[in-house]
Motif scaffolding. Structure first.
Motif, PDB file in Angstrom:
ATOM      1  N   VAL A  68       0.839  -1.206   0.000  1.00 23.03           N
ATOM      2  CA  VAL A  68       0.000   0.000   0.000  1.00 23.03           C
ATOM      3  C   VAL A  68       0.870   1.251   0.000  1.00 23.03           C
ATOM      4  O   VAL A  68       0.601   2.203  -0.739  1.00 23.03           O
ATOM      5  CB  VAL A  68      -0.965   0.009   1.215  1.00 23.03           C
ATOM      6  N   ASN A  69       1.918   1.253   0.784  1.00 27.25           N
ATOM      7  CA  ASN A  69       2.767   2.444   0.925  1.00 27.25           C
ATOM      8  C   ASN A  69       3.704   2.682  -0.253  1.00 27.25           C
ATOM      9  O   ASN A  69       4.163   3.811  -0.440  1.00 27.25           O
ATOM     10  CB  ASN A  69       3.598   2.362   2.206  1.00 27.25           C
ATOM     11  N   ASN A  70       4.017   1.650  -1.040  1.00 26.34           N
ATOM     12  CA  ASN A  70       5.060   1.800  -2.066  1.00 26.34           C
ATOM     13  C   ASN A  70       4.643   1.430  -3.482  1.00 26.34           C
ATOM     14  O   ASN A  70       5.483   1.437  -4.382  1.00 26.34           O
ATOM     15  CB  ASN A  70       6.283   0.962  -1.678  1.00 26.34           C
ATOM     16  N   SER A  71       3.383   1.105  -3.702  1.00 27.05           N
ATOM     17  CA  SER A  71       2.948   0.700  -5.038  1.00 27.05           C
ATOM     18  C   SER A  71       1.525   1.170  -5.289  1.00 27.05           C
ATOM     19  O   SER A  71       0.819   1.575  -4.375  1.00 27.05           O
ATOM     20  CB  SER A  71       3.036  -0.829  -5.169  1.00 27.05           C
ATOM     21  N   SER A  72       1.131   1.117  -6.551  1.00 31.24           N
ATOM     22  CA  SER A  72      -0.248   1.428  -6.939  1.00 31.24           C
ATOM     23  C   SER A  72      -0.555   0.694  -8.243  1.00 31.24           C
ATOM     24  O   SER A  72       0.351   0.212  -8.928  1.00 31.24           O
ATOM     25  CB  SER A  72      -0.450   2.932  -7.113  1.00 31.24           C
ATOM     26  N   LYS A  73      -1.818   0.623  -8.579  1.00 30.16           N
ATOM     27  CA  LYS A  73      -2.231  -0.083  -9.794  1.00 30.16           C
ATOM     28  C   LYS A  73      -1.718   0.610 -11.053  1.00 30.16           C
ATOM     29  O   LYS A  73      -1.437  -0.046 -12.050  1.00 30.16           O
ATOM     30  CB  LYS A  73      -3.756  -0.189  -9.847  1.00 30.16           C
ATOM     31  N   SER A  74      -1.587   1.926 -11.015  1.00 28.01           N
ATOM     32  CA  SER A  74      -1.171   2.677 -12.202  1.00 28.01           C
ATOM     33  C   SER A  74       0.341   2.686 -12.411  1.00 28.01           C
ATOM     34  O   SER A  74       0.823   3.165 -13.439  1.00 28.01           O
ATOM     35  CB  SER A  74      -1.677   4.119 -12.100  1.00 28.01           C
ATOM     36  N   LEU A  75       1.077   2.159 -11.494  1.00 27.50           N
ATOM     37  CA  LEU A  75       2.538   2.153 -11.578  1.00 27.50           C
ATOM     38  C   LEU A  75       2.999   1.165 -12.647  1.00 27.50           C
ATOM     39  O   LEU A  75       2.529   0.022 -12.679  1.00 27.50           O
ATOM     40  CB  LEU A  75       3.106   1.760 -10.210  1.00 27.50           C
ATOM     41  N   PRO A  76       3.904   1.578 -13.559  1.00 30.98           N
ATOM     42  CA  PRO A  76       4.426   0.627 -14.552  1.00 30.98           C
ATOM     43  C   PRO A  76       5.133  -0.551 -13.870  1.00 30.98           C
ATOM     44  O   PRO A  76       5.657  -0.425 -12.761  1.00 30.98           O
ATOM     45  CB  PRO A  76       5.430   1.461 -15.352  1.00 30.98           C
ATOM     46  N   PHE A  77       5.157  -1.690 -14.562  1.00 30.01           N
ATOM     47  CA  PHE A  77       5.691  -2.927 -14.001  1.00 30.01           C
ATOM     48  C   PHE A  77       7.102  -2.765 -13.457  1.00 30.01           C
ATOM     49  O   PHE A  77       7.409  -3.233 -12.362  1.00 30.01           O
ATOM     50  CB  PHE A  77       5.646  -4.046 -15.058  1.00 30.01           C
ATOM     51  N   ILE A  78       7.975  -2.093 -14.200  1.00 27.97           N
ATOM     52  CA  ILE A  78       9.367  -1.963 -13.767  1.00 27.97           C
ATOM     53  C   ILE A  78       9.463  -1.192 -12.452  1.00 27.97           C
ATOM     54  O   ILE A  78      10.284  -1.507 -11.587  1.00 27.97           O
ATOM     55  CB  ILE A  78      10.260  -1.320 -14.868  1.00 27.97           C
ATOM     56  N   TYR A  79       8.594  -0.193 -12.283  1.00 30.36           N
ATOM     57  CA  TYR A  79       8.614   0.561 -11.024  1.00 30.36           C
ATOM     58  C   TYR A  79       7.958  -0.207  -9.885  1.00 30.36           C
ATOM     59  O   TYR A  79       8.260   0.043  -8.721  1.00 30.36           O
ATOM     60  CB  TYR A  79       7.981   1.938 -11.201  1.00 30.36           C
TER      61      TYR A  79
END
Length: 182
Positions: A68-79
């Protein structure tokens, strides 16, 4: 206890068991073999733990606080993958894995005092694994699970974020060898 914490706990148990058996067994050859088996098992479990964190991040499993703190659904795969080392718990897990792999490479090298070097690394690893258990990336959320995460810190959305921290951690990990050799 979830799978991620379990892998860290069992990895710690194997490291401590290896250290204990290294000091109990009198036969030098048998001592080295038993210690090596425990060290390899611990290394495998730490690798599984890191891969599990990567899976949680890439599959958008927002039932974990770290995700939850470091990712989101819209984040590209590499990130999403670089989110492994975006927070301090994941960065610490990755550093532990690299230190463990450093010991693994020394263990299977042709160095004369390799077992004693890896034993020193194992002692360091046991203390670091205890620290990781206290502040680990596998804290599950209770109650309402968010539909999306906070995403990666905007400062970290940089192509250098992909390469710089892991290369730096590899350097830190290999710096352990000279200290263990003394």
């Amino acid at each position: 206890m979830n799978f991620g914490i379990l892998t860290i706990v069992v990895s710690l148990v194997f490291i401590i068991a290896g250290i204990i058996f290294f000091n109990i067994i009198k036969n030098s050859e048998k001592k080295n073999k038993v210690f090596s088996v425990f060290y390899v098992l611990s290394t495998i479990l730490l690798g599984i733990s890191t891969c599990y964190l990567a899976y949680l991040l890439t599959s958008d499993n927002f039932s974990f606080l770290y995700v939850v703190n470091n990712s989101s659904k819209s984040l590209p795969f590499i990130y999403k993958l670089t989110s492994i080392w975006a927070g301090h718990q994941g960065a610490f897990l990755l550093l532990l894995l690299f230190i463990q792999l450093t010991g693994f490479t020394v263990l299977f090298s042709k160095r004369e005092n390799k077992t004693k070097i890896v034993l020193f690394i194992a002692i360091i690893q046991s203390l670091l694994l205890i620290s990781l258990l206290i502040d680990n990336p596998f804290v599950s959320l209770t109650g309402r699970i968010p539909a999306d995460g906070n995403g990666l810190n905007p400062i970290l959305k940089n192509p250098w974020m992909i390469f710089h921290p892991p290369i730096l951690y590899v350097g830190y990990a290999f710096a352990v060898i000279p200290f263990a050799s003394v």
